[in-house]
Write an enzyme that holds these catalytic residues in place. Structure first.
Site, PDB file in Angstrom:
ATOM      1  N   TYR A 124       0.826  -1.209   0.000  1.00  0.00           N
ATOM      2  CA  TYR A 124       0.000   0.000   0.000  1.00  0.00           C
ATOM      3  C   TYR A 124       0.860   1.258   0.000  1.00  0.00           C
ATOM      4  O   TYR A 124       0.480   2.277  -0.562  1.00  0.00           O
ATOM      5  CB  TYR A 124      -0.912   0.027   1.228  1.00  0.00           C
ATOM      6  CG  TYR A 124      -2.231  -0.673   1.046  1.00  0.00           C
ATOM      7  CD1 TYR A 124      -2.283  -2.034   0.812  1.00  0.00           C
ATOM      8  CD2 TYR A 124      -3.430   0.036   1.103  1.00  0.00           C
ATOM      9  CE1 TYR A 124      -3.495  -2.684   0.654  1.00  0.00           C
ATOM     10  CE2 TYR A 124      -4.645  -0.606   0.954  1.00  0.00           C
ATOM     11  CZ  TYR A 124      -4.665  -1.958   0.733  1.00  0.00           C
ATOM     12  OH  TYR A 124      -5.877  -2.587   0.573  1.00  0.00           O
ATOM     13  N   LYS A 178       3.238 -15.491   2.011  1.00  0.00           N
ATOM     14  CA  LYS A 178       3.514 -16.167   0.737  1.00  0.00           C
ATOM     15  C   LYS A 178       5.026 -16.372   0.674  1.00  0.00           C
ATOM     16  O   LYS A 178       5.711 -15.941  -0.269  1.00  0.00           O
ATOM     17  CB  LYS A 178       2.979 -15.305  -0.426  1.00  0.00           C
ATOM     18  CG  LYS A 178       3.071 -15.936  -1.799  1.00  0.00           C
ATOM     19  CD  LYS A 178       2.135 -17.109  -2.005  1.00  0.00           C
ATOM     20  CE  LYS A 178       2.388 -17.766  -3.362  1.00  0.00           C
ATOM     21  NZ  LYS A 178       1.583 -19.000  -3.550  1.00  0.00           N
ATOM     22  N   ASP A 210      -2.613 -18.548  -0.438  1.00  0.00           N
ATOM     23  CA  ASP A 210      -3.523 -19.224  -1.386  1.00  0.00           C
ATOM     24  C   ASP A 210      -4.279 -20.353  -0.696  1.00  0.00           C
ATOM     25  O   ASP A 210      -5.505 -20.448  -0.792  1.00  0.00           O
ATOM     26  CB  ASP A 210      -2.778 -19.707  -2.650  1.00  0.00           C
ATOM     27  CG  ASP A 210      -1.473 -20.424  -2.349  1.00  0.00           C
ATOM     28  OD1 ASP A 210      -1.074 -20.493  -1.173  1.00  0.00           O
ATOM     29  OD2 ASP A 210      -0.847 -20.917  -3.315  1.00  0.00           O
ATOM     30  N   ASP A 234      -6.443  -7.265   3.802  1.00  0.00           N
ATOM     31  CA  ASP A 234      -7.534  -6.614   3.077  1.00  0.00           C
ATOM     32  C   ASP A 234      -8.372  -7.677   2.356  1.00  0.00           C
ATOM     33  O   ASP A 234      -9.600  -7.677   2.436  1.00  0.00           O
ATOM     34  CB  ASP A 234      -6.941  -5.622   2.059  1.00  0.00           C
ATOM     35  CG  ASP A 234      -8.019  -4.931   1.244  1.00  0.00           C
ATOM     36  OD1 ASP A 234      -9.002  -4.479   1.842  1.00  0.00           O
ATOM     37  OD2 ASP A 234      -7.872  -4.867   0.004  1.00  0.00           O
ATOM     38  N   ASP A 238     -12.497  -9.465   3.409  1.00  0.00           N
ATOM     39  CA  ASP A 238     -13.694  -9.500   2.556  1.00  0.00           C
ATOM     40  C   ASP A 238     -14.191 -10.940   2.400  1.00  0.00           C
ATOM     41  O   ASP A 238     -15.384 -11.212   2.485  1.00  0.00           O
ATOM     42  CB  ASP A 238     -13.409  -8.919   1.158  1.00  0.00           C
ATOM     43  CG  ASP A 238     -13.543  -7.399   1.125  1.00  0.00           C
ATOM     44  OD1 ASP A 238     -13.344  -6.763   2.185  1.00  0.00           O
ATOM     45  OD2 ASP A 238     -13.829  -6.845   0.049  1.00  0.00           O
TER      46      ASP A 238
END
Ligand code: IPM
Ligand code: MN
Length: 348
Positions: A124, A178, A210, A234, A238
């Protein structure tokens, strides 16, 4: 006197914020000494001040006890030079709000875990980022780039906070990264393992992002505290919102090392449904629950609001996004939902 800065923002922000303000006004009637200050952030601030977050508003933030924020963004500003989202990112950075706690909680389904999202670093904010032009195969070609970058200190502070949160919960942390591909994740994992040496009674587990998305749906009961980077946090928040019914359900608190906190729902501004009085105010109302708990340190008041919200839901009342989540639901508007919650909050 508690000063709360209200930043409704864009899209559905103002209509969901109204529902939280109803509850705050009820608290004022109960005798709580709360002062509300209203101002702008995001697209509305671009329209009015040509800046998604002015220094004036930032200064008010610094003198407030807490900030209650709706949401920012919308198609309207797609082509504008200033972006509404930059206001929110600037606010998070300037106030040093490095940790964003997103509870995934649903009493009906016995779901209760936390996502601790790093909020001041990663892709970000990482530099360099931008657009540029280069000759590729003899053709002038645009390219763009962002940088995922974390230093040790940034990782240590978010990981330590997560371990400390875990002490009063199930003593189980999942770190999501990751590290099979990304260097930033390799350092992240190394530091999580290092810090876990100081918390011998807390169980630590690592997942790749993943595969984590699968585990979060299939075995969500295995999670208690999740710690992860800005971008992964983030995305999975969701995803996890669907476990509780809808994206409109999730609240959050963002914290720094001082006392000032930001409370905001996890969802965006939903410009497609804005102004129709159909949006789900629960993420916003639950953000107020968190404010009562963490700012006022008033567990009685926060429980009262939490149970008022779930009482209304248990009667089957819900906004359109939740209509298929239960049997025998009864559709109500944003305003009606807020009024029902306020009714139980006041009289029950
Ligand atoms: C969130 C939102 C924001 C983010 C946007 C509005 C910048 O999606 O709080 O999850 O990406 O952090
Ligand atoms: Mn998001």
């Amino acid at each position: 006197m508690i000063n709360i800065l209200i930043l409704p923002g864009d899209g559905i922000g103002p209509e969901i914020m109204k529902q939280s303000v109803k509850i705050i006004k009820t608290c004022i009637c109960f005798g709580y000494n709360i002062n509300l200050i209203y101002n702008y952030i995001g697209g509305i601030s671009i329209d009015k001040k040509n800046n998604p977050l002015t220094d004036d508003v930032l200064n008010i933030c610094l003198t407030s006890d807490a900030i209650l924020l709706g949401c920012v963004g919308g198609y309207k500003w797609n082509k504008s030079f200033n972006k509404p989202e930059e206001g929110l990112l600037k606010l998070r950075k300037k106030l040093n709000l490095f940790a964003n706690i997103r509870p995934i909680k649903c009493p009906f389904k016995n779901i209760d875990f936390l996502i601790v999202r790093e909020l001041n670093g990663g892709i970000y904010y990482g530099k360099p980022k931008g657009f540029s032009k280069q000759i590729i195969n003899n053709i002038p070609t645009w390219y763009s780039y962002d940088t995922e970058i974390y230093n040790e200190q940034e990782i240590i502070r978010i990981v330590k906070l997560s371990f400390n949160l875990s002490i009063n919960r199930k003593k189980k942390i999942t770190s999501i990264d990751k590290s099979n591909v990304l260097y930033s994740s390799k350092l992240w994992r190394k530091i999580v393992n290092y810090i876990s040496n100081f918390y011998k009674n807390i169980k630590i587990n690592h997942l790749f992002i993943d595969y984590a998305t699968i585990e979060l749906i299939k075995n969500y009961n295995n999670f208690d505290v999740i710690v992860t980077s800005n971008i992964f946090g983030d995305i999975i928040s969701d995803q996890c919102s669907l476990l509780t019914g809808s994206l409109g359900m999730l609240p959050s608190i963002s914290i720094n090392n001082k006392s000032i906190c930001l409370f905001e729902p996890c969802h965006g501004s939903a410009p497609d449904i804005a102004g129709k009085n159909i949006s789900n105010p629960i993420g916003m109302l639950l953000s107020l629950v968190m404010m009562f708990e963490y700012l006022l340190k008033n567990k009685k008041l926060s429980n009262k609001l939490f149970y008022s919200i779930y009482k209304v839901l248990s009667f089957g009342f819900c906004t359109v996004d939740m209509i298929n989540y239960f049997n025998n639901t009864k559709l109500v508007s944003t305003n009606e939902f807020g009024d029902l919650v306020n009714y139980y909050f006041t009289y029950d």
